[in-house]
Design an enzyme around this catalytic site. Sequence first.
Site, PDB file in Angstrom:
ATOM      1  N   HIS A 379       0.790  -1.321   0.077  1.00 13.17           N
ATOM      2  CA  HIS A 379      -0.208  -0.014  -0.149  1.00 13.17           C
ATOM      3  C   HIS A 379       0.674   1.289  -0.086  1.00 13.17           C
ATOM      4  O   HIS A 379       0.311   2.267   0.085  1.00 13.17           O
ATOM      5  CB  HIS A 379      -0.973   0.091   1.173  1.00 13.17           C
ATOM      6  CG  HIS A 379      -1.890  -1.101   1.211  1.00 13.17           C
ATOM      7  ND1 HIS A 379      -3.337  -0.865   0.750  1.00 13.17           N
ATOM      8  CD2 HIS A 379      -1.995  -2.289   1.842  1.00 13.17           C
ATOM      9  CE1 HIS A 379      -3.893  -1.743   1.130  1.00 13.17           C
ATOM     10  NE2 HIS A 379      -3.308  -2.850   1.577  1.00 13.17           N
ATOM     11  N   LYS A 572      -8.597  13.271   4.873  1.00 13.89           N
ATOM     12  CA  LYS A 572      -7.573  12.084   4.802  1.00 13.89           C
ATOM     13  C   LYS A 572      -6.537  12.246   6.005  1.00 13.89           C
ATOM     14  O   LYS A 572      -6.411  13.324   6.604  1.00 13.89           O
ATOM     15  CB  LYS A 572      -6.982  11.903   3.696  1.00 13.89           C
ATOM     16  CG  LYS A 572      -6.432  13.391   2.957  1.00 13.89           C
ATOM     17  CD  LYS A 572      -5.864  13.238   1.459  1.00 13.89           C
ATOM     18  CE  LYS A 572      -6.947  13.258   0.598  1.00 13.89           C
ATOM     19  NZ  LYS A 572      -6.964  12.055  -0.244  1.00 13.89           N
ATOM     20  N   ARG A 573      -5.954  11.026   6.188  1.00 13.06           N
ATOM     21  CA  ARG A 573      -4.849  11.328   7.362  1.00 13.06           C
ATOM     22  C   ARG A 573      -3.982  12.608   6.865  1.00 13.06           C
ATOM     23  O   ARG A 573      -3.970  12.904   5.627  1.00 13.06           O
ATOM     24  CB  ARG A 573      -4.081  10.092   7.254  1.00 13.06           C
ATOM     25  CG  ARG A 573      -4.144   8.817   7.637  1.00 13.06           C
ATOM     26  CD  ARG A 573      -3.342   7.700   7.703  1.00 13.06           C
ATOM     27  NE  ARG A 573      -3.136   7.377   6.482  1.00 13.06           N
ATOM     28  CZ  ARG A 573      -2.183   7.117   5.543  1.00 13.06           C
ATOM     29  NH1 ARG A 573      -0.885   7.280   6.485  1.00 13.06           N
ATOM     30  NH2 ARG A 573      -2.000   6.850   4.594  1.00 13.06           N
ATOM     31  N   LYS A 578       0.388  14.217   1.455  1.00 13.89           N
ATOM     32  CA  LYS A 578      -0.936  14.486   0.816  1.00 13.89           C
ATOM     33  C   LYS A 578      -1.171  16.058   0.671  1.00 13.89           C
ATOM     34  O   LYS A 578      -2.465  16.493  -0.122  1.00 13.89           O
ATOM     35  CB  LYS A 578      -1.905  13.884   1.982  1.00 13.89           C
ATOM     36  CG  LYS A 578      -1.862  12.550   2.003  1.00 13.89           C
ATOM     37  CD  LYS A 578      -2.873  11.936   2.736  1.00 13.89           C
ATOM     38  CE  LYS A 578      -2.593  10.290   3.473  1.00 13.89           C
ATOM     39  NZ  LYS A 578      -3.155   9.325   2.159  1.00 13.89           N
ATOM     40  N   THR A 683      -8.768   6.242  -1.822  1.00 13.54           N
ATOM     41  CA  THR A 683     -10.077   5.573  -1.834  1.00 13.54           C
ATOM     42  C   THR A 683     -11.276   6.508  -1.680  1.00 13.54           C
ATOM     43  O   THR A 683     -12.142   6.484  -2.203  1.00 13.54           O
ATOM     44  CB  THR A 683     -10.381   4.266  -0.895  1.00 13.54           C
ATOM     45  OG1 THR A 683      -9.933   4.873   0.288  1.00 13.54           O
ATOM     46  CG2 THR A 683      -9.581   3.018  -1.392  1.00 13.54           C
ATOM     47  N   LYS A 687     -15.103   7.641  -3.332  1.00 17.16           N
ATOM     48  CA  LYS A 687     -16.246   7.930  -2.731  1.00 17.16           C
ATOM     49  C   LYS A 687     -16.822   9.347  -3.188  1.00 17.16           C
ATOM     50  O   LYS A 687     -18.119   9.329  -3.339  1.00 17.16           O
ATOM     51  CB  LYS A 687     -15.969   7.868  -1.231  1.00 17.16           C
ATOM     52  CG  LYS A 687     -15.497   6.613  -0.799  1.00 17.16           C
ATOM     53  CD  LYS A 687     -15.214   6.613   0.834  1.00 17.16           C
ATOM     54  CE  LYS A 687     -14.379   5.435   1.087  1.00 17.16           C
ATOM     55  NZ  LYS A 687     -13.524   5.525   2.164  1.00 17.16           N
TER      56      LYS A 687
HETATM   57  C1  F58 Z   1      -3.305   3.730   2.275  1.00 12.96           C
HETATM   58  N1  F58 Z   1      -2.324   3.598   3.462  1.00 12.96           N
HETATM   59  C2  F58 Z   1      -2.658   4.375   1.111  1.00 12.96           C
HETATM   60  N2  F58 Z   1      -1.648   3.293   5.497  1.00 12.96           N
HETATM   61  O1  F58 Z   1      -2.017   5.607   1.659  1.00 12.96           O
HETATM   62  C3  F58 Z   1      -3.738   4.911   0.119  1.00 12.96           C
HETATM   63  O2  F58 Z   1      -3.177   5.444  -0.773  1.00 12.96           O
HETATM   64  C4  F58 Z   1      -4.425   3.626  -0.137  1.00 12.96           C
HETATM   65  O3  F58 Z   1      -5.690   3.861  -1.057  1.00 12.96           O
HETATM   66  C5  F58 Z   1      -4.992   2.845   0.855  1.00 12.96           C
HETATM   67  O4  F58 Z   1      -3.918   2.769   1.825  1.00 12.96           O
HETATM   68  C6  F58 Z   1      -5.570   1.642   0.635  1.00 12.96           C
HETATM   69  O5  F58 Z   1      -5.007   0.802  -0.401  1.00 12.96           O
HETATM   70  C7  F58 Z   1      -2.732   3.393   4.406  1.00 12.96           C
HETATM   71  O6  F58 Z   1      -3.789   3.844   5.156  1.00 12.96           O
HETATM   72  C8  F58 Z   1      -1.543   3.655   6.945  1.00 12.96           C
HETATM   73  O7  F58 Z   1      -2.538   3.730   7.597  1.00 12.96           O
HETATM   74  C9  F58 Z   1      -0.420   3.148   7.740  1.00 12.96           C
HETATM   75  C10 F58 Z   1      -0.644   2.260   8.490  1.00 12.96           C
HETATM   76  C11 F58 Z   1       0.837   1.621   9.156  1.00 12.96           C
HETATM   77  C12 F58 Z   1       1.193   2.901   9.744  1.00 12.96           C
HETATM   78  C13 F58 Z   1       1.703   4.020   8.875  1.00 12.96           C
HETATM   79  C14 F58 Z   1       0.302   4.416   8.028  1.00 12.96           C
END
Ligand code: F58
Length: 841
Positions: A379, A572-573, A578, A683, A687
């Site tokens: 990811h 988003k985070r 971003k 994602t 939406k």
């Molecule tokens: C996200 N990753 C990607 N990681 O950033 C996003 O582009 C993608 O659409 C999504 O996955 C699904 O494939 C993501 O959410 C985290 O939250 C990590 C978890 C572990 C710690 C660092 C952040």
Amino acid sequence: MANANGKAATGFPEKISEKANPEANEATEIAGNIIYHAKYSPHFSPLKFGPEQALYATAESLRDRLIQLWNETYLHFHKVDPKQTYYLSMEYLQGRALTNAIGNLDLQGPYADALRKLGYELEEIAEQEKDAALGNGGLGRLASCFLDSMATLNLPAWGYGLRYRHGLFKQLITKKGQEEVAEDWLEKFSPWEIVRHDVVFPVRFFGSVQINPDGSRKWVGGDVVQALAYDVPIPGFKTKNTISLRLWEAKARADDLDLFQFNEGEYELAAQLHSRAQQICTVLYPGDATENGKLLRLKQQFFLCSASLQDIISRFNERSTGEGTRKWSEFPSKVAVQMNDTHPTLAIPELMRLLMDDNGLGWDEAWDVTSKTVAYTNHTVLPEALEKWSQSLMWKLLPRHMEIIEEIDKRFVQTIRSTRVDLEDKLSSLSILDHNPQKPVVRMANLCVVSSHTVNGVAQLHSDILKDELFADYVSIWPNKFQNKTNGITPRRWLRFCSPELSDIITKWLKTDKWITDLDLLTGLRQFADNEELQSEWASAKAANKQRLAQYIERVTGVSIDPNSLFDIQVKRIHEYKRQLMNILGVIYRFKKLKEMKPEERKKTTPRTIMIGGKAFATYTNAKRIVKLVNDVGDVVNSDPEVNEYLKVVFVPNYNVTVAEMLIPGSELSQHISTAGMEASGTSNMKFALNGCLIIGTLDGANVEIREEIGEENFFLFGATADQVPRLRKEREDGLFKPDPRFEEAKQFAKSGVFGTYDYGPLLDSLEGNTGYGRGDYFLVGYDFASYMDAQAKVDEAYKDRKRWLKMSIMSTAGSGKFSSDRTIAQYAKEIWNIEACPVP
Ligand code: F58
């Protein structure tokens, strides 16, 4: 019992007789079942039936139905014995379950009527539910959307995760900016989960490896905690199939309490193992700045993997008949394990260990089984996000697994040496163990790639980057191992249930509601995109959603926003890649220009409300500074009488699934503006587009495919492309970057003190200089700012032409069919898992 509105009450309506009735379909029966639960599955004292009590009783009445479907589903799977998928994820962002369960069971009308008989509106009751927020961001929500699609597609599948008592933190916004407090979704209890007291597995930590006389090895000693299963039902949409999200909780056993010590008054010492077990499922992502924190995270990961694999193996063996256990070589034809990112990588050595040490398989046999069973989804390509665990920590916590990982690595290196001399000089980066004397680590992504039969990225561009860059040398070894599976979202939660108004319009114009499970049918809207009647219906649905959102914003922030302004959202985070910072600098520039205008000039502008939301990781200082800046800008702009009619800025606190369900239907423009090549997919972009919201964005992640699907004329594109980024960074390093004057003006204004006394120096300095850690504008905000502002100007113009905007909005929805998670999951099922639907008859 007191009735709905808290008025003195003498009880429930007499006409409705309380009755346990899991098969209730009709409003009066359902109401009877709800009353039954209020009385006989009590969780509160008996004199009150307020909204909260009504929520629990309603959820329990639904749960009856779900349990029945669940039992039928697993009985059916047991009989048919199909190959099953096990989705291992450290995160699930389930959000609320009530509306989703009622909707998927197609009981919306009867439940609303039943509750009305009891004095409540369904929406009011649904509002009582707390989000199950066992995730951080997109990766966790993706896992939840996938479960919904697996159930809906009747696939034999399970989700496995951890039952964090506090999930991710709750975000408070105070004068200091973001503050974190513990999430309380289990403070009372969750009506959806069912504890399975018969599903308990021991999970060991620390200890040592014992070598037996026959040369076999066994992991012994250390701490042993118990993994107890809690199941959450996942109903499919309009199907009987209801699958399980199995969440593990860590516990110690009664006899792990040292009674002698306890009676000596050494209470903490006596209950040490209990307390260590409890820590495992306390929070998602405990801070990992300390050694203790790292150890706890590693424990969590291993706990998930070990418990899940023991469960999977015991299910595999359940089928054994009189002829003894099944052949292990059949395992990969019955079991597919999908690792959601590298977090569950320990599933690999744990499966090897269970097969070899507990079940007597030899290395080759165990390796054959393991590598045909596990698959890995990547990811991220951000180097800092690729997990690396210190070898010494691993040896300490998981000594047997480290032996196995060393052996996997040794064999891999040997094979490459003997078959691929051309890769000799690449071996130091291809190997699993990094022996850098400063900090020897295990590279989890490498372990995943070497051991999995399939590796996939989550959008085409991302998968291409994986193949061409991050994993390019592996591709030359295993050209067929790498795939793309563009992410998707469930159209049930993200359109049908969160925007019933728009859904009804879509159903009316398509003359069918089949789009809910066959999202490509949305293309049928294209032919009506210019139709005035559709446009006016579309506009009123959007207006209603905006109105609802405006009320919500006022309630949670106190800021009143104008529903006639353009609603522009970025949620988003919070992360530098971003580029929320670019958004807010754009806002600052807009504010400055509005201030400089004469009143009549202002009147010609497009009024905007900019909403930004998202959590900053607790230890990510720059992300927290961004949150603070957005809030400070909001305070100034919103109270400026000259400007606030034309511009409002709102930081939406505690962004989560439920908040998203409110924001997305009411959005008109959303920002997906990451530095190209850095957002694996995204994602929420899907939406928003599905809900008829236009996107301003870069050519990054799934934006690329969204733009292709909805048409480039319906997408506000700007910014450098992924292949230009390395050259642009190099030019910057060489001092060749010439900033756009608007960028300089925005930064100066931000620094001028207009937005308060907080020191934004360290944040804004990240955009200065040409090189250096945290400097040199690594994320290219400066480079992209000019084209970003140009694209924003186009947005303002387009919004003035109402017909054009509505057409673009309809075209966005019409082009979103590809982004159903049903499509994504069907591809995983066929191209990675090799599983088939197993519908309950
Ligand atoms: C996200 N990753 C990607 N990681 O950033 C996003 O582009 C993608 O659409 C999504 O996955 C699904 O494939 C993501 O959410 C985290 O939250 C990590 C978890 C572990 C710690 C660092 C952040």
